[in-house]
Design a protein around this motif. Structure first.
Motif, mmCIF file in Angstrom:
data_model
loop_
_atom_site.group_PDB
_atom_site.id
_atom_site.type_symbol
_atom_site.label_atom_id
_atom_site.label_comp_id
_atom_site.label_asym_id
_atom_site.label_seq_id
_atom_site.Cartn_x
_atom_site.Cartn_y
_atom_site.Cartn_z
ATOM 1 N N LEU A 106 39.279 42.569 55.804
ATOM 2 C CA LEU A 106 39.087 42.109 54.426
ATOM 3 C C LEU A 106 38.889 43.297 53.492
ATOM 4 C CD1 LEU A 106 38.635 39.768 52.418
ATOM 5 C CD2 LEU A 106 36.213 39.882 53.029
ATOM 6 N N SER A 107 38.109 44.267 53.915
ATOM 7 C CA SER A 107 37.871 45.458 53.107
ATOM 8 C C SER A 107 39.160 46.234 52.869
ATOM 9 C CB SER A 107 36.843 46.351 53.805
ATOM 10 O OG SER A 107 36.691 47.564 53.119
ATOM 11 N N GLN A 108 39.966 46.387 53.898
ATOM 12 C CA GLN A 108 41.222 47.127 53.754
ATOM 13 C C GLN A 108 42.208 46.386 52.848
ATOM 14 O OE1 GLN A 108 42.790 48.518 57.518
ATOM 15 N NE2 GLN A 108 40.747 49.142 58.198
ATOM 16 N N ILE A 109 42.229 45.051 52.955
ATOM 17 C CA ILE A 109 43.087 44.258 52.063
ATOM 18 C C ILE A 109 42.635 44.424 50.614
ATOM 19 C CG2 ILE A 109 43.646 41.887 51.367
ATOM 20 C CD1 ILE A 109 43.740 41.210 54.397
ATOM 21 N N ASN A 110 41.322 44.332 50.378
ATOM 22 C CA ASN A 110 40.807 44.490 49.013
ATOM 23 C C ASN A 110 41.105 45.876 48.460
ATOM 24 O OD1 ASN A 110 39.835 41.905 48.717
ATOM 25 N ND2 ASN A 110 37.794 42.407 49.478
ATOM 26 N N ALA A 111 40.974 46.905 49.289
ATOM 27 C CA ALA A 111 41.277 48.267 48.840
ATOM 28 C C ALA A 111 42.754 48.410 48.480
ATOM 29 C CB ALA A 111 40.885 49.275 49.924
ATOM 30 N N GLU A 112 43.628 47.802 49.284
ATOM 31 C CA GLU A 112 45.070 47.876 49.005
ATOM 32 C C GLU A 112 45.409 47.112 47.718
ATOM 33 O OE1 GLU A 112 49.135 48.752 49.228
ATOM 34 O OE2 GLU A 112 47.367 49.734 50.052
ATOM 35 N N LEU A 113 44.799 45.940 47.533
ATOM 36 C CA LEU A 113 45.040 45.194 46.294
ATOM 37 C C LEU A 113 44.562 45.993 45.081
ATOM 38 C CD1 LEU A 113 44.070 41.577 47.445
ATOM 39 C CD2 LEU A 113 46.373 42.422 46.897
ATOM 40 N N LEU A 114 43.424 46.636 45.210
ATOM 41 C CA LEU A 114 42.901 47.468 44.119
ATOM 42 C C LEU A 114 43.838 48.644 43.858
ATOM 43 C CD1 LEU A 114 40.479 47.798 42.214
ATOM 44 C CD2 LEU A 114 39.443 49.259 43.949
ATOM 45 N N ARG A 115 44.355 49.257 44.925
ATOM 46 C CA ARG A 115 45.312 50.367 44.775
ATOM 47 C C ARG A 115 46.555 49.914 44.012
ATOM 48 N NH1 ARG A 115 49.805 52.606 46.633
ATOM 49 N NH2 ARG A 115 50.320 50.902 48.027
ATOM 50 N N ARG A 116 46.974 48.667 44.228
ATOM 51 C CA ARG A 116 48.146 48.113 43.557
ATOM 52 C C ARG A 116 47.841 47.634 42.139
ATOM 53 N NH1 ARG A 116 51.027 44.443 48.324
ATOM 54 N NH2 ARG A 116 51.150 46.150 49.856
ATOM 55 N N GLY A 117 46.575 47.718 41.732
ATOM 56 C CA GLY A 117 46.200 47.283 40.382
ATOM 57 C C GLY A 117 46.004 45.788 40.276
ATOM 58 N N GLU A 118 45.835 45.127 41.397
ATOM 59 C CA GLU A 118 45.650 43.671 41.413
ATOM 60 C C GLU A 118 44.164 43.346 41.227
ATOM 61 O OE1 GLU A 118 47.993 41.255 41.769
ATOM 62 O OE2 GLU A 118 49.552 42.787 41.722
ATOM 63 N N PRO A 119 43.857 42.196 40.631
ATOM 64 C CA PRO A 119 42.445 41.798 40.510
ATOM 65 C C PRO A 119 41.867 41.384 41.864
ATOM 66 C CG PRO A 119 43.882 40.088 39.661
ATOM 67 C CD PRO A 119 44.773 41.254 39.997
#
Length: 120
Positions: A103-116
């Motif tokens: 979950l943490s890695q998914i959230n970090a990747e979404l943040l890297r992509r500029g996603e909320p």
């Protein structure tokens, strides 16, 4: 060491779907223990005992936990039942931790992509 989940090659939609699935199933197990079950063999103080020439005493099983830097807590698991319970509790924690790490890695990747990161 945390498991590395391959999140960069997945689409944003796939990441969001996996994130929702993890959030639905992520419940801390009440029996979870962060630690390790360790098997030890030892020698005694008798100089003529066979344990000094290869046939060590044991196995003895311990639950070990690192509480802080330089602070290790361990105690002997004396019965097969306590050994089984300790192994199951450690496995439950590890499964929960792996899901939380994903979950943490998914959230970090979404943040890297500029996603909320807020819930859908």
């Amino acid at each position: 060491m945390a498991k590395n989940h391959t999140v960069r090659r997945k689409s944003t939609l796939a990441l969001r779907q996996r994130r929702l699935a993890l959030l639905r199933q992520l419940k801390p197990p009440p029996q979870a223990i962060r630690g390790s079950v360790v098997e030890r063999f030892g020698t005694c103080g008798k100089p003529t005992c066979a344990c000094h020439s290869g046939a060590k005493h044991g196995p003895y099983y311990f639950l070990t936990q690192c509480i802080a830097v330089g602070q290790i807590r361990k105690f002997m698991l004396k019965t097969p039942q306590s050994q089984t319970m300790a192994r199951q509790a450690v496995a439950a924690f590890n499964t929960f931790y792996d899901q939380l790490e994903e979950l943490s890695q998914i959230n970090a990747e979404l943040l890297r992509r500029g996603e909320p990161l807020s819930s859908e």
